[in-house]
Scaffold this active site. Structure first.
Site, PDB file in Angstrom:
ATOM      1  N   GLY A  92      10.288  45.671 140.616  1.00 48.16           N
ATOM      2  CA  GLY A  92      11.579  46.039 141.508  1.00 48.16           C
ATOM      3  C   GLY A  92      11.612  47.309 142.286  1.00 48.16           C
ATOM      4  O   GLY A  92      12.190  47.653 143.100  1.00 48.16           O
ATOM      5  N   LYS A 112       5.948  54.501 141.891  1.00 49.16           N
ATOM      6  CA  LYS A 112       7.118  53.846 141.274  1.00 49.16           C
ATOM      7  C   LYS A 112       8.259  54.674 141.962  1.00 49.16           C
ATOM      8  O   LYS A 112       8.476  56.013 142.186  1.00 49.16           O
ATOM      9  CB  LYS A 112       7.178  54.219 139.720  1.00 49.16           C
ATOM     10  CG  LYS A 112       8.366  53.899 138.972  1.00 49.16           C
ATOM     11  CD  LYS A 112       8.405  54.283 137.671  1.00 49.16           C
ATOM     12  CE  LYS A 112       9.790  53.872 136.956  1.00 49.16           C
ATOM     13  NZ  LYS A 112       9.688  53.981 135.522  1.00 49.16           N
ATOM     14  N   ASP A 124      18.011  49.364 143.914  1.00 54.28           N
ATOM     15  CA  ASP A 124      17.862  49.962 145.121  1.00 54.28           C
ATOM     16  C   ASP A 124      16.336  50.353 145.428  1.00 54.28           C
ATOM     17  O   ASP A 124      15.877  50.769 146.366  1.00 54.28           O
ATOM     18  CB  ASP A 124      18.614  51.073 145.262  1.00 54.28           C
ATOM     19  CG  ASP A 124      18.361  52.114 144.237  1.00 54.28           C
ATOM     20  OD1 ASP A 124      17.289  52.024 143.508  1.00 54.28           O
ATOM     21  OD2 ASP A 124      19.223  53.137 144.157  1.00 54.28           O
ATOM     22  N   GLY A 125      15.619  49.946 144.350  1.00 54.36           N
ATOM     23  CA  GLY A 125      13.987  50.315 144.634  1.00 54.36           C
ATOM     24  C   GLY A 125      13.819  51.939 144.416  1.00 54.36           C
ATOM     25  O   GLY A 125      12.437  51.991 144.749  1.00 54.36           O
ATOM     26  N   ASP A 251       8.695  42.383 129.071  1.00 55.47           N
ATOM     27  CA  ASP A 251       7.990  42.904 130.424  1.00 55.47           C
ATOM     28  C   ASP A 251       7.688  44.361 130.329  1.00 55.47           C
ATOM     29  O   ASP A 251       7.170  45.000 131.173  1.00 55.47           O
ATOM     30  CB  ASP A 251       8.991  42.615 131.688  1.00 55.47           C
ATOM     31  CG  ASP A 251      10.386  43.107 131.135  1.00 55.47           C
ATOM     32  OD1 ASP A 251      11.279  43.165 130.292  1.00 55.47           O
ATOM     33  OD2 ASP A 251      10.746  44.366 131.864  1.00 55.47           O
ATOM     34  N   ASN A 252       7.922  45.135 129.261  1.00 57.54           N
ATOM     35  CA  ASN A 252       7.495  46.752 129.191  1.00 57.54           C
ATOM     36  C   ASN A 252       6.327  46.735 128.057  1.00 57.54           C
ATOM     37  O   ASN A 252       5.986  47.655 127.598  1.00 57.54           O
ATOM     38  CB  ASN A 252       8.672  47.372 128.666  1.00 57.54           C
ATOM     39  CG  ASN A 252       9.606  47.632 129.569  1.00 57.54           C
ATOM     40  OD1 ASN A 252       9.392  47.411 130.850  1.00 57.54           O
ATOM     41  ND2 ASN A 252      10.806  48.057 129.437  1.00 57.54           N
ATOM     42  N   ASP A 261       5.902  52.098 130.867  1.00 56.82           N
ATOM     43  CA  ASP A 261       7.473  52.163 131.251  1.00 56.82           C
ATOM     44  C   ASP A 261       8.148  53.117 130.477  1.00 56.82           C
ATOM     45  O   ASP A 261       8.988  52.833 129.725  1.00 56.82           O
ATOM     46  CB  ASP A 261       8.057  50.925 131.158  1.00 56.82           C
ATOM     47  CG  ASP A 261       7.782  49.924 132.734  1.00 56.82           C
ATOM     48  OD1 ASP A 261       6.891  50.657 133.522  1.00 56.82           O
ATOM     49  OD2 ASP A 261       8.358  48.928 132.834  1.00 56.82           O
TER      50      ASP A 261
END
Length: 482
Positions: A92, A112, A124-125, A251-252, A261
């Site tokens: 994301g 990142k 918001d990325g 997902d981590n 992460d």
């Protein structure tokens, strides 16, 4: 000619095709500046010490320009978050740039905080300076401690405002790893009923990152057993250092057994097995003592995702995968005993060692002694036990334990114990000091801490870096907001 024109970029992940990612340019930071750079990570890549002086280096790491050969893309994955299926997730706010050849094999670079992607969901990325400094410092600190981890090459910053609990400023971390593939990449295609894509991903990963598994009777089972072993070793390393990840969602979790992460992580100060480092984890799912069991749960989720790739009857295939996951238990127990035995300086192995280890941890928990200092001072306790005794409330109980400990170690074990029990870890208050200075435009404390953390087993020049945390440190909170 650009100094990095001769840098060879490969794009093995892109071979998988558009079902696995979306190509898009980064949304660079306006008017960027350097915040910090890691010489050790640059050395890992085989880059010269002055690499950041190259034209467009700053713009490339801030997402404003691409060096020749870069191919930015965001990958798609899914996962379980806090034990609940969360559906499609994905990069994301991260963009994969490609792989470069290094003295240590191909390594991927990733930005990142480089802006919105199709997988940003409600985000918001962006990444903020606060969390970027924490990730940068901890990535490099963990590497210096010998913990498998993604690395951080640099941070770029900008005055661009970003709204979190308050208005903060934006930053981009350039992350480095042999692979950023997660458990969630496999879960995505399994849960979305795409067995052909799942097979393609598994074959690709085995070919490029686990080639020894290809020769096994069941390559998928061999892959899962490999991941279980690496994850067990990682968990033992975390636990032996008092490290709490904070968000061990599937997902981590790295398919290479890397620490991945860095969000609301923390190294424990006062030892509490139930310590929760993530203020967002109100149920304590990812408390320190639960991390090994959570990793085991996550491996079962990965096994479930790999089941469609198994031949034969589902029940028999499932048993094979469960057997592979079950290996985690013995690997973790063995790795944990080895690490804790080394921390205690135990000579060889003895049937009584586990009780000795457990009893020391119980004494620490009862007195809420500082985790890092307890083990560091134990290294000197053969000759000078008073600094260690000063940490404990029940000194008679500690003295009785020390008498047992001396029967299993020798004075000559001190050097070995100092080599595995760090003097300095990235405590929250140390990171907070660097963050507060950086938010005033002073990045010198980030640079200083990076140097200190690069030699964690040496006594620091500033005694405060290895001292008990100040009282105000207990008020610091970290959460999933970054």
């Amino acid at each position: 000619m650009h100094p990095f024109d001769g840098l060879t970029w490969t794009h093995r992940f892109a071979e998988l095709g558009p079902n696995f990612f979306t190509e898009l340019p980064p949304q660079g930071l306006p008017d960027p500046h350097w915040v910090a750079r890691s010489p050790a990570c640059a050395e890992l890549l085989g880059w010269p010490a002055h690499w950041a002086d190259a034209p467009q280096a700053l713009d490339a790491m801030a997402g404003r320009a691409c060096w020749p050969g870069m191919r930015p893309l965001a990958t798609v994955y899914s996962g379980h978050q806090f034990g609940v299926w969360a559906g499609q997730l994905g990069d994301g706010r991260a963009l994969w740039l490609g792989e470069v050849a290094t003295p240590h094999g191909p390594h991927e670079l990733q930005l990142k905080g480089a802006g919105l992607t199709p997988y940003s969901r409600r985000g918001d990325g962006r990444a903020v300076l606060r969390s970027s400094i924490r990730e940068f410092l901890c990535s490099e600190a963990m590497a210096a401690l010998g913990v498998p981890t993604t690395r951080a090459l640099c941070i770029t910053g900008s005055a661009l405002p970003v709204m979190r609990e308050r208005v903060e400023t934006a930053a981009v971390v350039t992350r480095v790893a042999p692979s950023f593939v997660r458990f969630g990449h496999f879960e995505h295609f399994a849960h979305h009923g795409q067995p052909e894509a799942l097979r393609q991903l598994a074959d690709w990963f085995i070919r490029h990152h686990a080639p020894e598994c290809a020769e096994a009777p069941q390559p998928v089972v061999a892959l899962l057993a490999r991941v279980a072993r690496q994850t067990a070793e990682l968990m033992a390393h975390w636990q032996s250092l008092g490290f709490c990840h904070g968000v061990m969602n599937t997902d981590n979790m790295s398919m290479l057994g890397l620490t991945l992460d860095y969000g609301p992580f923390g190294f424990m100060d006062a030892f509490d097995p139930g310590h929760i480092c993530n203020h967002s984890d109100d149920r304590g799912r990812y408390a320190y003592a639960r991390q090994p069991a959570v990793a085991f749960w996550n491996l079962h989720a990965l096994a479930q995702a790999l089941l469609p790739l198994m031949p034969g009857e589902p029940e028999a295939a499932g048993e094979q995968l469960l057997d592979a996951v079950e290996g985690y238990r013995s690997h973790f127990a063995q790795a944990m005993q080895q690490r804790m035995g080394a921390k205690l300086g135990l000579a060889g192995s003895d049937a009584s060692d586990q009780a000795l280890i457990d009893d020391f941890l119980k004494l620490m928990a009862a007195s809420r002694t500082d985790f890092t200092l307890s083990f560091r001072r134990l290294a000197d306790a053969w000759h000078t036990p008073e600094p260690l005794r000063d940490l404990f409330i029940d000194r008679d109980a500690l003295d009785a334990w020390l008498a047992r400990w001396r029967q299993r170690t020798t004075a000559s074990a001190q050097a070995g114990m100092r080599a595995v029990n760090p003097a300095v870890v990235l405590r929250n208050h140390l990171a907070e000091g660097a963050i507060r200075a950086a938010e005033r435009g002073d990045f010198s404390e980030t640079e200083r801490l990076l140097k200190v953390l690069s030699r964690p087993f040496d006594e620091p020049e500033n005694p405060g870096d290895a001292a008990l945390p100040p009282d105000w440190a207990s008020t610091l909170e970290v959460s999933c907001s970054s």
